[in-house]
Scaffold this motif. Structure first.
Motif, short mmCIF file in Angstrom:
data_model
loop_
_atom_site.label_atom_id
_atom_site.label_comp_id
_atom_site.label_asym_id
_atom_site.label_seq_id
_atom_site.Cartn_x
_atom_site.Cartn_y
_atom_site.Cartn_z
N GLN A 224 0.84 -1.19 0.00
CA GLN A 224 0.00 0.00 0.00
C GLN A 224 0.88 1.25 0.00
N ALA A 225 0.47 2.24 -0.77
CA ALA A 225 1.16 3.51 -0.74
C ALA A 225 0.85 4.21 0.58
N ILE A 226 1.88 4.70 1.23
CA ILE A 226 1.67 5.41 2.49
C ILE A 226 1.97 6.89 2.36
N VAL A 227 2.80 7.26 1.41
CA VAL A 227 3.10 8.66 1.19
C VAL A 227 3.68 8.83 -0.20
N LYS B 60 3.91 18.43 -3.75
CA LYS B 60 3.26 18.37 -2.45
C LYS B 60 3.15 16.92 -1.99
N PRO B 61 3.54 16.65 -0.75
CA PRO B 61 3.42 15.29 -0.23
C PRO B 61 1.98 14.97 0.15
N THR B 62 1.61 13.73 -0.04
CA THR B 62 0.29 13.25 0.33
C THR B 62 0.47 12.01 1.19
N TYR B 63 -0.13 12.01 2.37
CA TYR B 63 0.06 10.93 3.34
C TYR B 63 -1.20 10.12 3.54
N GLY C 47 1.28 12.73 10.59
CA GLY C 47 1.78 13.21 11.86
C GLY C 47 2.92 12.39 12.43
N ARG C 48 3.20 11.22 11.83
CA ARG C 48 4.28 10.37 12.34
C ARG C 48 5.40 10.22 11.32
N PHE C 49 5.05 10.14 10.05
CA PHE C 49 6.03 9.92 8.99
C PHE C 49 6.18 11.20 8.17
N THR C 50 7.41 11.43 7.69
CA THR C 50 7.68 12.58 6.85
C THR C 50 8.53 12.16 5.66
N LEU D 178 12.43 8.72 4.20
CA LEU D 178 11.20 8.57 4.96
C LEU D 178 11.58 8.55 6.44
N GLN D 179 11.26 9.64 7.12
CA GLN D 179 11.48 9.70 8.56
C GLN D 179 10.24 9.13 9.24
#
Length: 117
Positions: A46-49, A56-59, A65-68, A80-81
């Motif tokens: 599954q795509a997560i971000v 623009k990033p899409t989460y 709020g947890r991954f960047t 991917l942090q």
């Protein structure tokens, strides 16, 4: 030729952090959508971000709020942090490049993340 090489996976306790890296090459950033995917054990990928062509990033809600996601163009590396990791974040993580953003992803080999209690 698109090349993607992930690294940075490992084992961490719940609540911990990891930073995944993906060395990328073979495409033009402005014409490519970049993604991180997660595949939990026994589940579909599954795509997560993603970073879309507009930059623009899409989460996915589960990681907001947890991954960047971030891209260092000078180093040709996608990051991917991952913070506040949960047991359900366990699995394989793949970076993907979609040249032309038309739904045709090319994949890295993946890196494994294990989150324990």
């Amino acid at each position: 030729q698109v090349q993607l090489v992930e690294s940075g996976g490992g084992s961490v306790q719940s609540g911990g952090s990891l930073r995944l890296s993906c060395e990328v090459s073979g495409f033009t950033y402005s014409e490519t959508c970049l993604y991180w995917f997660h595949q939990a054990p026994g589940q579909e990928r599954q795509a997560i971000v993603g970073i879309l062509s507009n930059g623009k990033p899409t989460y996915r809600d589960s990681v907001k709020g947890r991954f960047t996601i971030s891209l260092d163009v000078a180093k040709n590396t996608l990051f991917l942090q991952m913070n506040s990791l949960k047991i359900e974040d366990t699995g394989m993580y793949y970076c993907a490049a979609d040249r032309g953003c038309d739904g045709k992803n090319q994949w890295g080999q993946g890196t494994r993340v294990t989150v324990s209690s």
